[in-house]
Design an enzyme around this catalytic site. Structure first.
Site, PDB file in Angstrom:
ATOM      1  N   CYS A  11      41.089  32.589  43.467  1.00 45.25           N
ATOM      2  CA  CYS A  11      40.760  31.211  42.624  1.00 45.25           C
ATOM      3  C   CYS A  11      41.942  30.279  42.963  1.00 45.25           C
ATOM      4  O   CYS A  11      41.831  29.635  44.040  1.00 45.25           O
ATOM      5  CB  CYS A  11      40.736  31.494  41.015  1.00 45.25           C
ATOM      6  SG  CYS A  11      39.880  30.253  40.002  1.00 45.25           S
ATOM      7  N   HIS A  22      37.375  36.727  40.547  1.00 41.05           N
ATOM      8  CA  HIS A  22      38.716  37.249  39.957  1.00 41.05           C
ATOM      9  C   HIS A  22      38.605  38.962  39.776  1.00 41.05           C
ATOM     10  O   HIS A  22      38.501  39.341  38.812  1.00 41.05           O
ATOM     11  CB  HIS A  22      39.109  36.730  38.349  1.00 41.05           C
ATOM     12  CG  HIS A  22      39.552  35.367  38.498  1.00 41.05           C
ATOM     13  ND1 HIS A  22      40.696  35.139  38.559  1.00 41.05           N
ATOM     14  CD2 HIS A  22      38.727  34.251  38.502  1.00 41.05           C
ATOM     15  CE1 HIS A  22      40.909  33.783  38.393  1.00 41.05           C
ATOM     16  NE2 HIS A  22      39.818  33.067  38.407  1.00 41.05           N
ATOM     17  N   GLU A  30      40.937  41.121  39.626  1.00 44.55           N
ATOM     18  CA  GLU A  30      41.992  41.509  38.857  1.00 44.55           C
ATOM     19  C   GLU A  30      41.792  41.604  37.437  1.00 44.55           C
ATOM     20  O   GLU A  30      42.261  42.336  36.668  1.00 44.55           O
ATOM     21  CB  GLU A  30      43.423  40.769  38.978  1.00 44.55           C
ATOM     22  CG  GLU A  30      43.453  39.312  38.054  1.00 44.55           C
ATOM     23  CD  GLU A  30      42.634  38.022  38.668  1.00 44.55           C
ATOM     24  OE1 GLU A  30      41.881  38.231  39.824  1.00 44.55           O
ATOM     25  OE2 GLU A  30      42.822  37.046  38.569  1.00 44.55           O
TER      26      GLU A  30
END
Lengths: 763, 226
Positions: free
Chosen positions: B88, B197, B199
């Protein structure tokens, strides 16, 4: 730099009869007289500015104080056991076990959000986050209960997108997940949208910080953003009195937010706390430095001396009065021991946060503010911060209420047969309050920090506090303003009951309450009556459920002309969960689960979503409050969840069983097949009431079939009314099948439910 | 296996990236934006530039971070082959640093968007995607305001021809990215930029899936092999 004429304490004594603009600053004649009496002279213009903002309704709670006392008085010793900090501090703190404490609070930013939706909403988030930070906690998540005028009103197209973008723009950039809230549309909020913001934070119980200035010689340090001319309201009256042409004009009275500055301020403050270099802490919000200095000094045991000319400014032409009043965002004030100052400044330097020693704690009992060599404020801090005026405003039950309560839903035509029921369900799902809110919620980051276990559209937001054990909290905010309009005492209890129930559906144990009381003008005896009723109802309800009010906020003057908003006491309930990974969602993700309805259904349609959407009707009496039933229900849900018997659980509220079933189907596109026969027989209701009544203390639970027997036994042992409705899944395409009445496919439900807000804004 | 995770002022998902490295079996090493020097990256098997709003991103996203001291160390190391993943805001920083071609612009619908996004992994021979199977479809959290990937046609053609499109959006293009591009790599495959994302997709009960984990196990496995 402009030469500023400064009104000093010496000048005030030498010029006792000077005309002062107290009325323009919103003070009453008797309030001004009282200030003169406290000081034994006329106030300086700086003192007048301070008193005027601190004695405002917003800061002093002068109209609400006499009622709010009940929250403390009705908190029993048992309720106090898990309260680490109660009402009166920046936010309440609750013990959630394993050494963890949680702090949460809800606040309003209604008026600024109407004037300037983006910045008003953004700084509402910023302000509540700083309240949580100033308790010593790391902020974990935010929630936003929002209320707007009619969705199809042209001004809603101005306010709604701005508010949502502002909340997202600030919260997303701050790195806090937005895990829930409400979105309500009602023409009563047309000129008075309600933008409430909640923040929850966590800390180790031993790390609580308080807003208190103690210890002679300790330093008063202002850190964070520079002070500008934003957010100065009435003080412009003073500014125009002291000089005419010079200086900035037409400053916005709505503050402007800088979420990046706040993010850095959070990390910097947490590092300061961890280093043990902060003795007292206060955020700068409403009333800015006036509030921070007077509250810190008032809560401490000595006085305080502050050198106002040291405040770093964005605009060098600001006068002392304006600096005292400015509500510039992203600022904090700390009390620091001299031996800790170097360590403190090393940390603020590392984060490139500006920090300035403004003065120190003194052994006197006055707050003294200097502008260069001149003493401009010399006041007993308590008189500013805590001993403001208190009013027992007249209250009177509104004359319209008898007629409103008599005008109930019995006169309304009801849907006929299966097709009629089906049509009304689709109307509810496609209504502004019942529709899919993802246009709003997808503008908020719900994932940041990686601790979000539940967020919209689940009944409650759930976040993890302890990464090792999974311990965390569940939060819900609720209020049905229509119910509160019909009966504010019951309405407040219904808001409490719904939020409590929503927290319980996740499998959490409800622990504590924060409230945001949004009302019309306290000068209207009818509004004041609504307020008194709502506070009493909420305080009584909290006592009965054993969940203390830990803090909150009052917002008055939400009215246009003589027309007030519906009384809207938004209630936030916080619960604790042993392991957030085990919480229940609101919809089923598997077919073949047994569907149960917990609780009893009565014919209660007054104030319902059905009456509102289908007939634009409001009248009668709200559903019966049964807090004992709510407590039993929560106990059952907790026990069943701990025993691993629950697949999903969804609260029944607006739109009743029909909407709960439809939302359950829509959550994961798995149908449901139910029969209302048992409900008709046991509760003596017809299909219409079974589907659309809004009786309280009810939850729709999906149970894995292998646990059905154990679940029924558990309900029996808890004394919980339980009824098997059917199963999840359906023959053919995934559908909601109400046997003998109607059937509607998930696809058709979704078509009705989706795109409603987008379509209204595009038109 | 040690993976550096940079914290700029305004980084938001740095903690999440550290957690993802840990759950993948690695050791996360915090890197501070103001740090620099030749030894800073010694002993690191990769670096992650996390999501957020570095320095507030009040200028073009990533434009200031690109000039930070820590990037002074990371840029030459990446050019020399150190695995670097930009997520991002990190992707934006990599583009601003010219470690990756193209740029990320305001979403075409002008709003921030958070959704669970289906992706197809198009390239599995990068440092960060080798644990996926070619063409694998994954569900990854997406959240951005300026996620529209743009480049001139020649560059896009070159990326396609060289197989440097790492991931593509499926079903919905959430931000107007050209050719549905969700992530790209450099020619060597050690530098990857990704708008969604991963994560946030590494732990059961948090996030929409566990599909993010292979991004982090890939780089750890490569470090073992190297």
């Amino acid at each position: 730099m402009t030469a500023v004429h400064v009104d000093t304490v010496a000048a005030a004594s030498g010029d006792p009869d000077r005309e002062q603009p107290w009325a323009e600053l919103g003070l009453r004649a008797d309030e001004y007289a009282r200030i003169r009496e406290i000081l034994g002279r006329r106030p300086t213009s700086s003192e007048l500015a301070m008193y005027s903002v601190m004695w405002s309704e917003h800061c002093s709670y002068k109209s609400s104080k006499v009622h709010l006392r009940q929250f403390g008085e009705k908190t029993t010793d048992q309720m106090r056991e898990q309260l680490l900090v109660g009402i009166g501090e920046n936010a309440g703190v609750v013990d959630i076990g394993e050494g963890w404490a949680v702090t949460f609070k809800i606040e309003s930013h209604n008026h600024p959000s109407y004037v300037e939706p983006y910045q008003g909403a953004a700084t509402g988030v910023g302000g509540i986050v700083r309240d949580i930070m100033s308790m010593g906690a790391r902020p974990l998540a935010v929630m936003d209960p929002l209320r707007f005028g009619a969705l199809d009103h042209p001004d809603t197209a101005r306010v709604l997108p701005g508010v949502v973008a502002g909340i997202g723009g600030y919260g997303n950039c701050l790195g806090l997940p937005n895990i829930g809230g409400e979105v309500v549309f009602d023409s009563c909020y047309q000129g008075n949208p309600l933008v409430n913001a909640l923040c929850v934070g966590a800390l180790r119980a031993e790390d609580i910080h308080l807003a208190k200035a103690s210890g002679t010689g300790n330093k008063v340090v202002l850190f964070g953003a520079r002070t500008g001319g934003d957010g100065i309201g009435g003080v412009s009256v003073l500014a125009s009195e002291t000089f005419e042409d010079a200086g900035p004009s037409k400053r916005p009275s709505v503050q402007v937010g800088d979420p990046f500055a706040e993010k850095v301020l959070i990390e910097c403050s947490l590092e300061l706390y961890a280093a043990g270099v902060v003795d007292g802490i206060q955020d700068l919000g409403g009333a800015g430095l006036s509030c921070a200095t007077s509250e810190l000094a008032s809560n401490g045991d000595g006085g305080m001396r502050v050198q106002l000319d040291r405040v770093p400014l964005r605009d060098s032409s600001l006068t002392p009065e304006e600096i005292l009043m400015s509500e510039s965002q992203e600022r904090m004030m700390a009390i620091v021991r001299p031996e800790h100052l170097e360590g403190f400044l090393a940390i603020t330097d590392r984060w490139e946060v500006e920090a300035t020693v403004l003065g120190e704690v003194t052994d006197g009992d006055h707050l003294q503010v200097y502008w260069h060599d001149d003493l401009v404020v010399d006041v007993p801090p308590r008189s500013v911060a805590h001993d403001g005026p208190v009013y027992e405003r007249p209250l009177a039950r509104p004359g319209y209420l008898d007629e409103l309560q008599a005008h109930n839903t019995r006169v309304l035509p009801r849907p006929v047969g299966g097709p009629g029921l089906r049509e009304d369900l689709l109307a509810l799902l496609g209504s502004p309050d019942g529709c899919d809110l993802s246009w709003v919620t997808q503008q908020y980051d719900r994932y940041v920090r990686g601790n979000t276990a539940r967020a919209m559209p689940d009944d409650a937001g759930v976040v993890r506090v302890d990464e090792e054990t999974g311990r965390g909290v569940a939060l819900a905010t609720d209020c049905n303003g229509r119910f509160a309009k019909l009966d504010p005492y019951a309405g407040a209890q219904l808001a409490l009951a719904e939020a409590y129930r929503n927290v319980a559906t996740t499998g959490a144990r409800p622990l504590a309450v924060s409230d945001c009381l949004n009302f019309g003008s306290p000068e209207d005896p009818g509004v004041m009556w609504q307020f008194a009723q709502a506070v009493t109802g909420l305080a009584d309800g909290c006592q009965q459920l054993g969940v203390p009010v830990t803090g909150g906020n009052v917002s008055f003057y939400n009215q246009t002309g003589d027309t007030a908003i519906h009384p809207t006491p938004v209630v936030a309930v916080l619960g604790v969960v042993d392991d957030v990974a085990d919480t229940n969602g609101s919809g089923w993700s598997l077919p073949g689960q047994s569907l149960y309805l917990l609780g009893r259904t009565r014919e209660e349609l007054d104030g319902s979503a059905w009456a509102h959407v289908v007939h634009a009707h409001l009248g009668g009496r709200p559903p019966r409050v049964d807090l004992a039933a709510e407590e039993r229900l929560a106990g059952t849900l907790l026990a069943a969840s701990r025993a691993g018997l629950v697949h999903s659980a969804h609260d029944l509220s607006a739109g009743g069983l029909a909407v709960a079933l439809a939302e359950g189907v829509l959550r994961h596109d798995i149908g449901a097949t139910v029969s209302l026969a048992g409900l008709r027989e046991r509760d003596g209701v017809d299909d219409f009431a079974a589907l659309f009544s809004e009786s309280t203390a009810r939850v729709l639970v999906a149970v894995p079939p292998e646990h059905a027997e154990a679940f029924e036994e558990l309900c029996a042992a808890e004394g919980q009314e339980v009824l098997a409705l059917g199963t999840t899944g359906s023959e053919g395409p995934e559908s909601l099948v109400v046997e003998g009445a109607f059937q509607v496919s998930a696809a058709e439900l979704r078509t009705a439910h989706s795109g409603v807000i987008e379509a209204a804004l595009a038109s | 296996m040690r993976i550096g995770v940079v914290t700029f002022p305004g980084s938001l998902d740095d903690g999440d990236a550290q957690r993802a490295v840990r759950l993948a079996g690695g050791e996360p090493v915090p890197l501070w934006h103001a740090d620099s020097g030749d030894t800073l990256l010694h002993g690191l098997d990769g670096v992650i530039l996390p999501g957020g709003f570095s320095y507030g991103d009040y200028l073009r996203c990533g434009a200031i971070a690109r000039f930070s001291p820590v990037m002074g160390a990371i840029i030459p190391a990446a050019q020399a082959g150190l695995p670097v993943l930009g997520i991002c805001n990190g992707f934006q920083v990599l583009c601003e640093s010219h470690l990756l071609p193209g740029a990320l612009v305001r979403n075409d619908h002008q709003q921030f968007l958070c959704r669970d996004q289906l992706l197809r992994i198009e390239r599995t021979d990068t440092a960060w995607t080798s644990d996926f199977t070619p063409g694998q479809e994954v569900l990854i959290a997406l959240k951005n305001g300026e996620g529209g990937y743009v480049a001139d046609e020649a560059t896009l053609d070159e990326l396609e021809a060289e197989g440097r499109v790492v991931a593509r959006y499926l079903e919905v293009n959430p931000n107007g990215s050209r050719r549905d591009i969700a992530g790209v790599s450099n020619a060597r495959g050690n530098v990857v930029g990704l708008m969604p994302h991963p994560e946030h997709c590494v732990e059961a009960g948090f996030g929409p899936s566990l599909d993010g984990l292979p991004f982090f196990t890939s780089v750890l496995r490569q470090a073992v092999l190297a």
